[in-house]
Design an enzyme around this catalytic site. Structure first.
Site, mmCIF file in Angstrom:
data_model
loop_
_atom_site.group_PDB
_atom_site.id
_atom_site.type_symbol
_atom_site.label_atom_id
_atom_site.label_comp_id
_atom_site.label_asym_id
_atom_site.label_seq_id
_atom_site.Cartn_x
_atom_site.Cartn_y
_atom_site.Cartn_z
ATOM 1 N N ASP A 1 0.779 -1.232 0.000
ATOM 2 C CA ASP A 1 0.000 0.000 0.000
ATOM 3 C C ASP A 1 0.816 1.291 0.000
ATOM 4 O O ASP A 1 0.686 2.107 -0.905
ATOM 5 C CB ASP A 1 -0.984 -0.017 1.173
ATOM 6 N N CYS B 1 -21.123 9.737 -6.139
ATOM 7 C CA CYS B 1 -20.162 10.390 -5.237
ATOM 8 C C CYS B 1 -20.756 11.698 -4.704
ATOM 9 O O CYS B 1 -21.039 12.611 -5.489
ATOM 10 C CB CYS B 1 -18.846 10.671 -5.973
ATOM 11 N N CYS C 1 -18.920 4.764 -3.820
ATOM 12 C CA CYS C 1 -18.693 4.452 -5.233
ATOM 13 C C CYS C 1 -18.482 2.961 -5.453
ATOM 14 O O CYS C 1 -18.586 2.473 -6.591
ATOM 15 C CB CYS C 1 -17.517 5.250 -5.788
#
Length: 435
Positions: A169, A233, A279
């Site tokens: 990440d 969104c 989303c």
């Protein structure tokens, strides 16, 4: 947590250098059939370790990824992330910048989709929402341990030291770009990687190896005409298919942003206190996704989906460290999670939360005081107004004073300065909430 904590280069420093070992030539570069056999063995071992997806790609550069990152930086779409600069884009465009000897990138995925539902707020018991990936323990630690175990297996399997690097990440590589080229999935219009079986509920990481293995091919699937994620969104962060204005994304606002949430965006954040899944929730692929089987990522292992907002707001710094030391939520910091709780309370507008907001208004740090003032201005009432007036008279921080003045303006109140003039607020938002 530092960069080196997440990204450990493992050069087998405890064993002799390879130039002192008498190893057969074939071990250094396996024959095609041996390479395929090794690849299958790695896949099997990775699944035994708990990885749901295992794919392979070459160590060739990612020129398109670098170009897109540079375009996004130049457009100001990543301006809130000071560390995401041109140098980072350059490094992320080629895994050899991280490990010059890399020949294969193993892309690995873990599904974090688990059982659990959001608990709705009730009068006197307001609840926030946490992005699904953060419901359980910190996945960085989970991923890192499994990657190290997989590296150890490769060394045992080959009978020689293997240079490797584990990336999770925060490393300077674009996980989605690696996964896409390795055939794990395709880019959705919400910028997430989508997989046929697991949707976008995936945690991604990589194992760089100095061993050449057969690569997998990218998939040709795409979202077609579906664009449900974009209008969903709340903040309008998805400004074009596959293009995210990071500065408007609720995940950025509630996790990475260290300062005030822009006033005009606060009503749009809703009750999210750490990240956002909207989303992803509307995506048809995700509605059919297969859940993972990872108890560590379940709600029972961590904060869960719907923490108490009053508990978050009242939490001391020591309590925060203790509660979230093994949780991704620690990324938001103590002040950040309490700031987020104040905003969520201002959007829920439960009059029963005025007392804890008044406590926050009179506490530390200034970041929380300012957002508590905003929330009190949204909820209103005589107690809220009196607390705002009282705090204004002693507040030393200019930004907090602006927030208090704005909150009083929201209440339709006029505030008298110590010299008697009426304070006019030029920062008041036109967005009102029907509490």
């Amino acid at each position: 947590m530092s960069y080196d904590d997440w990204c450990n280069i493992m050069t087998a420093s405890q064993i002799p250098p390879t130039d002192t070992l008498t190893l057969p030539e074939a071990v250094a570069k396996p024959a095609p059939t041996e390479a395929e056999s090794l690849k299958q063995d790695i896949i099997q071992r990775a699944r035994e370790l708990g990885f749901d997806l295992v794919r392979f790609t070459t160590a060739e550069p990612f020129p398109d990824t670098r170009r897109v990152l540079e375009e996004r930086i130049n457009a100001g779409l990543l301006s809130g992330l000071g560390w995401f600069n041109m140098e980072r884009a350059r490094v992320a465009g080629d895994a050899r910048n991280l490990m010059p000897s890399v020949k294969t990138i193993v892309s690995l995925g873990i599904s974090y989709l688990s059982e659990g539902e959001y608990q709705p707020s009730r009068p006197g018991d307001p609840r926030g929402r946490v992005a699904r990936y953060a419901w359980g323990v910190d996945y960085h630690d989970l991923f890192k341990d499994r990657l190290k175990a997989l590296h150890s297996y490769v060394q045992e399997r080959l009978g020689r030291p293997v240079e490797a690097r584990t990336l999770v990440d925060t490393a300077r590589i674009v996980d989605r770009a690696v996964a896409r080229r390795a055939g794990m999935g395709w880019y959705g219009k919400n910028t997430n990687l989508l997989n046929r079986h697991y949707g976008s509920w995936l945690l991604l990481g990589e194992l760089l190896l100095d061993v050449e293995l057969p690569p997998d091919q990218p998939v040709r699937t795409h979202c077609g005409s579906c664009a449900l994620c974009m209008p969903a969104c709340p903040t309008g962060a998805l400004i074009a298919p596959g293009v995210l204005d990071n500065n408007r994304c609720i995940s950025y606002l509630t996790i990475e942003l260290r300062g005030p949430i822009p006033r005009e965006l606060r009503p749009l954040v809703g009750d999210w206190v750490f990240g956002c899944d909207i989303c992803q929730e509307v995506c048809p692929v995700n509605r059919k996704a297969t859940p993972g089987n990872h108890p560590e990522l379940s709600p029972q292992a961590g904060i869960g989906p719907s923490p108490s907002l009053v508990e978050l707001l009242d939490m001391s710094e020591e309590e925060f460290r203790e509660r979230f030391r093994h949780s991704p939520v620690k990324r938001a910091k103590w002040a950040g999670i309490r700031r987020n709780a104040a905003v969520a309370l201002g959007n829920i507008c439960d009059p029963a939360t005025v007392p804890p907001l008044i406590r926050a208004l009179n506490g530390e740090p200034a970041l929380v005081r300012g957002h508590a003032a905003w929330a009190l201005g949204r909820i209103g009432g005589t107690d809220a107004e009196a607390a705002l007036r009282a705090r204004y008279s002693i507040e030393p921080d200019e930004w907090v004073r602006e927030e208090i003045a704005s909150a009083l303006a929201e209440l339709g109140a006029a505030m008298q300065h110590t010299h008697g003039e009426v304070i006019k607020d030029d920062h008041a938002t036109n967005t009102r909430h029907a509490c």
